[in-house]
Design an enzyme around this catalytic site. Structure first.
Site, PDB file in Angstrom:
ATOM      1  N   ASN A 183     -52.370 -53.876   3.490  1.00  0.00           N
ATOM      2  CA  ASN A 183     -51.115 -53.715   2.771  1.00  0.00           C
ATOM      3  C   ASN A 183     -49.909 -53.521   3.694  1.00  0.00           C
ATOM      4  OD1 ASN A 183     -49.662 -53.186   0.321  1.00  0.00           O
ATOM      5  ND2 ASN A 183     -49.605 -51.067   1.014  1.00  0.00           N
ATOM      6  N   LYS A 202     -49.343 -33.643  -0.257  1.00  0.00           N
ATOM      7  CA  LYS A 202     -49.124 -35.067  -0.560  1.00  0.00           C
ATOM      8  C   LYS A 202     -49.643 -35.902   0.582  1.00  0.00           C
ATOM      9  CE  LYS A 202     -47.496 -38.516  -2.914  1.00  0.00           C
ATOM     10  NZ  LYS A 202     -48.861 -39.102  -2.838  1.00  0.00           N
ATOM     11  N   SER A 210     -43.521 -42.925  -2.588  1.00  0.00           N
ATOM     12  CA  SER A 210     -44.368 -42.111  -3.469  1.00  0.00           C
ATOM     13  C   SER A 210     -43.550 -40.978  -4.078  1.00  0.00           C
ATOM     14  CB  SER A 210     -45.543 -41.503  -2.691  1.00  0.00           C
ATOM     15  OG  SER A 210     -46.569 -42.447  -2.520  1.00  0.00           O
ATOM     16  N   LYS A 264     -54.302 -34.845   3.127  1.00  0.00           N
ATOM     17  CA  LYS A 264     -54.958 -36.158   3.247  1.00  0.00           C
ATOM     18  C   LYS A 264     -56.393 -36.009   2.787  1.00  0.00           C
ATOM     19  CE  LYS A 264     -53.913 -40.298   4.823  1.00  0.00           C
ATOM     20  NZ  LYS A 264     -52.606 -40.943   5.002  1.00  0.00           N
ATOM     21  N   GLY A 283     -52.874 -43.897  -1.975  1.00  0.00           N
ATOM     22  CA  GLY A 283     -53.791 -44.760  -1.240  1.00  0.00           C
ATOM     23  C   GLY A 283     -53.659 -44.626   0.263  1.00  0.00           C
ATOM     24  N   ASP A 284     -54.570 -45.248   0.958  1.00  0.00           N
ATOM     25  CA  ASP A 284     -54.547 -45.422   2.410  1.00  0.00           C
ATOM     26  C   ASP A 284     -55.534 -46.564   2.656  1.00  0.00           C
ATOM     27  OD1 ASP A 284     -53.434 -43.759   4.932  1.00  0.00           O
ATOM     28  OD2 ASP A 284     -55.445 -44.424   5.448  1.00  0.00           O
ATOM     29  N   LYS A 323     -44.413 -36.142   8.839  1.00  0.00           N
ATOM     30  CA  LYS A 323     -43.907 -37.385   8.254  1.00  0.00           C
ATOM     31  C   LYS A 323     -43.199 -37.086   6.927  1.00  0.00           C
ATOM     32  CE  LYS A 323     -47.054 -40.599   7.796  1.00  0.00           C
ATOM     33  NZ  LYS A 323     -48.040 -41.585   7.295  1.00  0.00           N
TER      34      LYS A 323
HETATM   35  N1  GLU Z   1     -51.334 -43.104   3.117  1.00  0.00           N
HETATM   36  C1  GLU Z   1     -49.921 -43.261   3.232  1.00  0.00           C
HETATM   37  C2  GLU Z   1     -49.446 -42.580   4.500  1.00  0.00           C
HETATM   38  O1  GLU Z   1     -50.134 -42.618   5.500  1.00  0.00           O
HETATM   39  C3  GLU Z   1     -49.159 -42.875   1.977  1.00  0.00           C
HETATM   40  C4  GLU Z   1     -49.344 -41.506   1.467  1.00  0.00           C
HETATM   41  C5  GLU Z   1     -48.695 -41.240   0.115  1.00  0.00           C
HETATM   42  O2  GLU Z   1     -48.004 -42.087  -0.409  1.00  0.00           O
HETATM   43  O3  GLU Z   1     -48.924 -40.140  -0.387  1.00  0.00           O
HETATM   44  O4  GLU Z   1     -48.371 -42.044   4.586  1.00  0.00           O
END
Ligand code: GLU
Length: 470
Positions: free
Chosen positions: A265, A114, A402, A150, A189-190, A138
């Site tokens: 965002n 994820k 998420s 990622k 997203g990122d 995280k």
């Molecule tokens: N890109 C976000 C992060 O850095 C969210 C990742 C997600 O929701 O899967 O955690």
């Protein structure tokens, strides 16, 4: 029973890791760091992320030698799977473009891989691996059933039309779909990937697979399987985490002067929540420069420029009137503040910035972005006694929400904004407390970096130990 690296009950007497002090344990991790350097040449950001975690883990191996015996951290540093692929597409003028796509499936001990997708010209293997590595810890800290991964591309969405964005997303998904699934790998997203891109990616996944598999992507539109408050969650969560830190020394956001970097965002919703809690947010930025607005950022104007017009922050100063100035270049951390929230990108807050923040009396710094503070910057802040919330804790609200989206998709349910935000607040409280208590348990009270790294690591390590050498 004789202990073995396969056993979660191995005794302290089994291996060479036994009875070493935590400094000796940290030194014992040096060969691993050297191996990471040699195996992943040129991936500076990945090296930096690994270094920071290894520097925290010495004390854990002293108390839990079975983690060292089972080579848990060695295994965590090596992604389970790394995908690099070509993304060809045709631009509006008919020219063929070729980008590179990535997906690093780093660790699935706790759940499906994820983590987000980043579209930015700076994206390369080292960047995606640093992000994927951070994501493991995280996601573990959220307490939700999430592995870490990622992905992204070196595609530059700037000045691209909607149609170009759509064709690019469709091409990327044409390859990526075979590696995804609600039980396998779930992107979101990122930087450069928001609801519009998730829409195009989801549409193409659905078309290719002939499945309405809502849980394969998060960050969807709320009308078609997205969670309420997901868009706000990373920025809101960062402020809620910071609030918890402030409360440990009897303060709150009310009346604080806050500096935020970025205007994407994360930044926008960090500003919104800080303002809701009574703070005055005086800055925001983009890659051209930064805004100082002594009256406090006008969020409606900023949202209009950034989200609707997809413009630059310089335009904000032009339209806001006399209270706001635009200053070209970096330097946002020179602006005096009580609380600093770096919400732009990696390595944007340097040692000199940290020194300026300390000089100006900053009380708390929390990372809305991933790894925005350099290691030297972190050292300066911690040495000065500033409460410092690392990204893997402070910005975990996004991925936690998420997980709430996945939960709703799995049960074909949809929750209200208020209920979802309540759940987010509870998760951020839990993350804060886990970091705080873990730091205390390992004799480093107030060190949220150590607390976050160890608390995240312990959860992944327990699961890996239980699941055997895979
Ligand atoms: N890109 C976000 C992060 O850095 C969210 C990742 C997600 O929701 O899967 O955690």
């Amino acid at each position: 029973m004789a202990s073995s690296p396969l056993s979660s009950h191995s005794s302290r007497s089994s291996r060479s890791s036994v009875d070493l002090s935590s400094e000796a344990q940290t030194r014992a991790l040096e060969p691993l760091y050297t191996q990471v350097l040699n195996r992943n040449p040129g991936e500076a950001e990945f090296h930096q992320a690994v270094r920071e975690v290894l520097d925290s883990l010495g004390p854990v191996f002293t108390q839990r030698p079975e983690f060292a015996d089972a080579k848990i951290i060695e295994r965590i540093c090596e992604p389970e799977r790394q995908l690099i692929f070509r993304v060809p597409w045709v631009d509006d003028s008919g020219e063929v473009q070729v980008n590179r796509g990535f997906r690093i499936e780093f660790n699935s001990a706790l759940g499906p891989f994820k983590g987000g997708l980043r579209f930015h010209p700076s994206v390369n293997l080292g960047i995606v691996k640093f992000l994927g590595f951070e994501q493991i810890f995280k996601n573990a800290l959220t307490g939700m059933p999430l592995g870490g991964g990622k992905g992204g591309s070196d595609f530059d969405p700037k000045n691209r039309s909607d149609a170009e964005i759509m064709r690019f997303c469709q091409s990327l998904m044409t390859e990526l779909h075979r590696h995804l699934g609600e039980y396998t790998d779930v992107p979101a997203g990122d930087i450069g990937v928001g609801q519009r891109e998730i829409g195009y990616l989801f549409g193409q996944y659905k078309r290719i697979t002939n499945r309405y598999e809502s849980g394969v992507l998060t960050g969807k539109g709320t009308g078609w399987g997205g969670a309420q408050a997901r868009t706000e969650a990373t920025g809101y969560g960062c402020v809620l985490f910071t609030r918890q830190m402030l409360q440990t020394f009897g303060e709150d956001f009310e009346g604080q002067r806050v500096a935020v970097s970025g205007s994407g965002n994360v930044a926008v919703y960090a500003i919104e929540k800080a303002q809701q809690l009574g703070a005055t947010v005086v800055t925001c930025s983009d890659s051209d420069g930064f805004i100082v607005d002594e009256k406090g950022i006008d969020l409606d104007l900023l949202k209009q420029i950034k989200n609707v017009e997809r413009g630059r922050v310089a335009e904000y100063a032009e339209r806001r009137g006399t209270s706001a100035r635009f200053i070209a270049g970096s330097g946002v951390w020179q602006v005096p503040c009580d609380v600093a929230l770096p919400c732009a990108t990696q390595n944007e807050l340097y040692e000199t910035d940290a020194l300026a923040l300390v000089r100006n009396g900053v009380k708390a710094v929390a990372e809305g972005a991933n790894m925005p503070t350099t290691p030297e910057g972190v050292r300066v802040l911690q040495k000065a006694g500033v409460a410092f919330g690392p990204g893997k804790a402070a910005n975990a609200g996004g991925v936690a929400t998420s997980a709430l989206e996945m939960q709703q998709n799995a049960s074909r349910d949809s929750w209200s904004f208020e209920y979802t935000e309540e759940r987010l607040a509870e998760i951020m409280r839990h993350i804060h407390d886990a970091c705080h208590e873990t730091a205390e348990r390992y004799g480093q009270p107030g060190n949220y970096v150590t607390g976050a790294n160890i608390a995240g690591f312990e959860r992944v390590a327990e699961a890996m130990l239980a699941q055997g050498v895979i």
